[in-house]
Design a protein around this motif. Structure first.
Motif, short mmCIF file in Angstrom:
data_model
loop_
_atom_site.label_atom_id
_atom_site.label_comp_id
_atom_site.label_asym_id
_atom_site.label_seq_id
_atom_site.Cartn_x
_atom_site.Cartn_y
_atom_site.Cartn_z
N TYR A 33 0.77 -1.24 0.00
CA TYR A 33 0.00 0.00 0.00
C TYR A 33 0.81 1.29 0.00
CZ TYR A 33 -4.18 -2.74 0.80
OH TYR A 33 -5.21 -3.62 0.66
N ARG A 34 2.09 1.23 0.26
CA ARG A 34 2.88 2.45 0.38
C ARG A 34 2.82 3.31 -0.88
NH1 ARG A 34 7.91 4.00 -0.90
NH2 ARG A 34 8.82 5.64 0.33
N GLU A 35 3.10 2.73 -2.02
CA GLU A 35 3.10 3.51 -3.26
C GLU A 35 1.74 4.09 -3.61
OE1 GLU A 35 5.38 4.88 -5.24
OE2 GLU A 35 6.79 4.20 -3.73
N TYR A 40 -1.65 8.91 -3.92
CA TYR A 40 -2.86 9.60 -3.48
C TYR A 40 -2.51 11.01 -2.96
CZ TYR A 40 -6.90 10.79 -0.63
OH TYR A 40 -7.97 11.45 -0.07
N PHE A 41 -1.54 11.08 -2.07
CA PHE A 41 -1.15 12.39 -1.53
C PHE A 41 -0.57 13.28 -2.61
CE2 PHE A 41 -0.65 10.13 2.74
CZ PHE A 41 -1.82 10.66 3.25
N ASP A 53 6.16 11.69 4.62
CA ASP A 53 5.88 11.87 6.05
C ASP A 53 4.44 11.50 6.39
OD1 ASP A 53 8.47 12.73 6.45
OD2 ASP A 53 7.95 14.86 6.48
N LEU A 54 3.50 11.93 5.55
CA LEU A 54 2.10 11.63 5.79
C LEU A 54 1.82 10.12 5.70
CD1 LEU A 54 0.39 14.55 3.87
CD2 LEU A 54 0.35 14.16 6.34
N ALA A 55 2.42 9.46 4.73
CA ALA A 55 2.24 8.02 4.58
C ALA A 55 2.79 7.29 5.81
CB ALA A 55 2.91 7.52 3.31
N GLN A 56 3.96 7.71 6.24
CA GLN A 56 4.57 7.10 7.42
C GLN A 56 3.69 7.31 8.65
OE1 GLN A 56 8.58 8.37 8.08
NE2 GLN A 56 8.95 6.86 9.65
N GLU A 57 3.15 8.51 8.79
CA GLU A 57 2.27 8.82 9.92
C GLU A 57 0.99 7.98 9.85
OE1 GLU A 57 0.97 10.56 13.42
OE2 GLU A 57 2.96 10.72 12.50
N ARG A 61 -0.10 5.36 12.80
CA ARG A 61 -1.37 5.43 13.53
C ARG A 61 -2.16 4.13 13.41
NH1 ARG A 61 -3.83 11.46 13.37
NH2 ARG A 61 -1.89 12.54 13.85
N ILE A 62 -2.16 3.55 12.22
CA ILE A 62 -2.87 2.27 12.02
C ILE A 62 -2.32 1.21 12.95
CG2 ILE A 62 -3.17 0.35 10.40
CD1 ILE A 62 -3.46 2.51 8.19
#
Length: 71
Positions: A33-35, A40-41, A53-57, A61-62
């Motif tokens: 799902y990372r890519e 998306y962002f 950074d947003l993907a990592q965050e 959180r998940i």
């Protein structure tokens, strides 16, 4: 105009296996799902470094909230 980002089908077997082998499931989900999440962002105008950074965050959180155990 909104551009759509295609996400692959959810791999439920990996999510369910995460209850027994969380490390392997986390690795598989991030590879899967990372890519698409980054795309998306980026499609919404987020700069590459910020999208990372947003993907990592998002993943953090998940996993911190153990959301996958609730599905």
């Amino acid at each position: 105009m909104t551009r759509f980002v295609r996400f692959a089908s959810t791999i439920w077997s990996v999510i369910h296996s995460g209850r027994k082998e969380p490390g392997e499931a986390v690795d598989a989900l991030m590879r899967f799902y990372r890519e698409p999440i980054l795309r998306y962002f980026r499609a919404r105008g987020v700069p590459r470094e910020d999208a990372e950074d947003l993907a990592q965050e998002l993943f953090l959180r998940i996993f911190e909230k153990e959301l996958l155990r609730k599905v």
